[in-house]
Motif scaffolding. Structure first.
Motif, PDB file in Angstrom:
ATOM      1  N   VAL A 257      -1.590   0.544  -4.695  1.00  0.00           N
ATOM      2  CA  VAL A 257      -1.529  -0.919  -4.716  1.00  0.00           C
ATOM      3  C   VAL A 257      -2.462  -1.530  -3.670  1.00  0.00           C
ATOM      4  N   LYS A 258      -2.924  -0.721  -2.724  1.00  0.00           N
ATOM      5  CA  LYS A 258      -3.791  -1.216  -1.658  1.00  0.00           C
ATOM      6  C   LYS A 258      -5.271  -1.150  -2.049  1.00  0.00           C
ATOM      7  N   CYS A 259      -5.760   0.045  -2.374  1.00  0.00           N
ATOM      8  CA  CYS A 259      -7.197   0.227  -2.605  1.00  0.00           C
ATOM      9  C   CYS A 259      -7.562   0.408  -4.071  1.00  0.00           C
ATOM     10  N   GLY A 260      -6.559   0.609  -4.933  1.00  0.00           N
ATOM     11  CA  GLY A 260      -6.819   0.777  -6.354  1.00  0.00           C
ATOM     12  C   GLY A 260      -7.184   2.182  -6.772  1.00  0.00           C
ATOM     13  N   SER A 261      -7.196   3.134  -5.836  1.00  0.00           N
ATOM     14  CA  SER A 261      -7.503   4.525  -6.194  1.00  0.00           C
ATOM     15  C   SER A 261      -6.498   5.054  -7.196  1.00  0.00           C
TER      16      SER A 261
ATOM     17  N   GLY B  36      -2.550   5.528   3.872  1.00  0.00           N
ATOM     18  CA  GLY B  36      -1.370   5.786   4.686  1.00  0.00           C
ATOM     19  C   GLY B  36      -0.084   5.338   4.022  1.00  0.00           C
ATOM     20  N   PHE B  37       1.040   5.844   4.535  1.00  0.00           N
ATOM     21  CA  PHE B  37       2.307   5.573   3.847  1.00  0.00           C
ATOM     22  C   PHE B  37       2.797   4.140   4.018  1.00  0.00           C
ATOM     23  N   ASN B  38       2.262   3.410   4.996  1.00  0.00           N
ATOM     24  CA  ASN B  38       2.695   2.020   5.164  1.00  0.00           C
ATOM     25  C   ASN B  38       2.079   1.087   4.126  1.00  0.00           C
ATOM     26  N   GLU B  39       0.898   1.433   3.611  1.00  0.00           N
ATOM     27  CA  GLU B  39       0.218   0.540   2.671  1.00  0.00           C
ATOM     28  C   GLU B  39      -0.177   1.218   1.372  1.00  0.00           C
ATOM     29  N   GLY B  40      -0.294   2.541   1.382  1.00  0.00           N
ATOM     30  CA  GLY B  40      -0.791   3.253   0.206  1.00  0.00           C
ATOM     31  C   GLY B  40       0.272   3.567  -0.833  1.00  0.00           C
TER      32      GLY B  40
ATOM     33  N   SER C  52       4.509  -4.565  -0.282  1.00  0.00           N
ATOM     34  CA  SER C  52       3.564  -4.961  -1.335  1.00  0.00           C
ATOM     35  C   SER C  52       4.263  -5.217  -2.660  1.00  0.00           C
ATOM     36  N   LYS C  53       5.076  -4.250  -3.106  1.00  0.00           N
ATOM     37  CA  LYS C  53       5.737  -4.408  -4.402  1.00  0.00           C
ATOM     38  C   LYS C  53       6.835  -5.469  -4.343  1.00  0.00           C
TER      39      LYS C  53
END
Length: 421
Positions: free
Chosen positions: A11-15, A30-34, A314-315
């Motif tokens: 949800v952060k970088c779209g990978s 990272g687990f806080n944003e990834g 994020s979600k």
């Protein structure tokens, strides 16, 4: 992997990843944003999951939605029945809240008496699929007791970290189910960090919903059910209301609604009302501050949403912004009042976090967020027996008398003004 999963997307970088490429989260972020989203091939899903197919499906549990769940080996599904909890219309409650219609989704009817059973049911299956020797999580109570119960059901050892303020009834559930329990002298956030370290150190399967993308897939099934149940009732409510802690539950609620819209089960989406306690309101503060998250202290009677640093921000935040909904806060006293209100007007006994949505609707009507002509479905996330101390605080104590009918008469006169009928 599940035949219908296309990819996992950050949800952060779209990978994008295949399920075998990553265990939990996007490591560069990272687990806080990834945090990862589980993405399905909805065109393929629709061939096997549609209104006609579901009408003929006799499995009245969350597993009726198996094509939209990340399960590779259905034979590993625990025997405990999860989901298909009742949806009640509550006209007396709606009148008291000042709205047109109100429905209650009673998640306290799940095996360990909380909504978190939906996530744990998926979590233990994924752990078994990974051949894990042990599963772990950090929790303020419900996720912990839920994991303990489902681990016991499949015979997998569980290690659970709870803050020392966790309610006694929830800790009792953990111990009865045979889990190894660490009561951490600190906050939920500190227990969460410790669990993350221990999981990495000892190789345990990590059930923490904020970093494990598969757990939200279990949580979303509550919305799949709500949509199905309203297909029998008629019109979908204008709002779906849920209390908010780390963001996983509200994120799952929104994903389930979005998917049912994508599959054509519904032609419009309800708005989401996220309810936080006044003493712990990071989502609400971000809502007031252009989406910028700032961690805060957690000081509320509603232990299940006492999360000062939401790990799935994020979600959780996206669910409200995408739905056109809102976040709102309520005081602990309003939460306590709602325990009685829900029980006396709808016959459902909820724990503090579970009834926060009732208080939230009342406050949202006052603030003009919800119009009196609108309808709501409130998800009651946990049973009141989870926190008896708070229930007694809300309801008061019984009248103490001797076994003498005259004392009954006097008590009635004192408490009812002489009206004995």
């Amino acid at each position: 992997m599940s035949a219908y999963i296309e990819k996992l997307k950050c949800v952060k970088c779209g990978s994008e990843y295949h399920t075998e490429q990553v265990n939990y989260y996007c490591e560069p972020c990272g687990f806080n944003e990834g945090i990862l989203d589980v993405c399905y091939d909805y065109d393929e899903v629709l061939k096997v999951l549609n209104p006609l197919k579901l009408k003929d499906n006799k499995d009245n549990s969350m597993w009726r939605y198996l094509p939209m769940l990340p399960i590779e080996k259905p034979e590993l599904i625990p025997q405990l029945k999860v989901g298909w909890t009742p949806l009640y219309q509550a006209p007396r409650l709606s009148a008291e809240l000042g709205i047109d219609k109100c429905w209650i989704k009673d998640e306290g009817r799940n095996p360990t008496a909380s909504f978190k059973d939906r996530a744990s049911a998926v979590g233990v299956v994924k752990a078994l699929e990974k051949n894990a020797a042990r599963i772990t999580c950090a929790s303020t109570g419900n996720a912990a007791s839920s994991l303990a119960g489902f681990s016991a059901a499949v015979g997998m050892p569980a290690t659970i970290f709870v803050p020392e303020r966790a309610p006694e009834a929830k800790v009792a559930q953990l111990l009865v189910y045979g889990a190894q329990v660490f009561s951490v002298k600190g906050t939920y956030d500190e227990a969460w960090e410790l669990c993350m370290q221990a999981s990495a150190e000892f190789g345990w399967y990590n059930r923490n919903c904020a970093i494990n993308p598969y757990l939200i897939e279990g949580k979303k099934t509550v919305s799949l059910e709500i949509v199905e149940q309203f297909m029998d009732i008629g019109t979908l409510p204008d709002w779906v209301v849920v209390s908010v802690g780390d963001g996983c539950t509200i994120g799952g609620v929104w994903k389930g609604l979005w998917e049912m819209h994508r599959l054509g089960f519904i032609d419009r989406l309800p708005k989401i009302l996220g309810v936080q306690a006044e003493g712990c309101k990071p989502f609400w503060q971000a809502w007031q501050n252009d989406g910028k998250l700032a961690a805060c202290e957690a000081n509320t009677i509603a232990d299940s949403i006492a999360v000062g640093h939401p790990r799935n921000f994020s979600k959780g935040y996206r669910s409200v912004t995408e739905s056109g909904g809102a976040f709102i806060t309520v005081t602990d006293q309003e939460i306590l009042n709602s325990i009685n209100q829900l029980a006396r007007k709808a016959g459902v006994f909820g724990e503090p976090a579970g009834v926060a949505g009732v208080a939230g609707v009342k406050q949202a009507v006052k603030q003009g967020i919800i119009h009196p002509s609108e309808s709501v479905a409130i998800i009651i996330t946990g049973n009141g027996l989870k926190d008896i101390k708070s229930a007694i605080q809300a309801a008061g104590k019984p009248i103490s008398i001797s076994p003498d009918v005259e004392e009954v008469r006097k008590a009635l006169e004192n408490n009812l003004g002489g009206n004995m009928i």
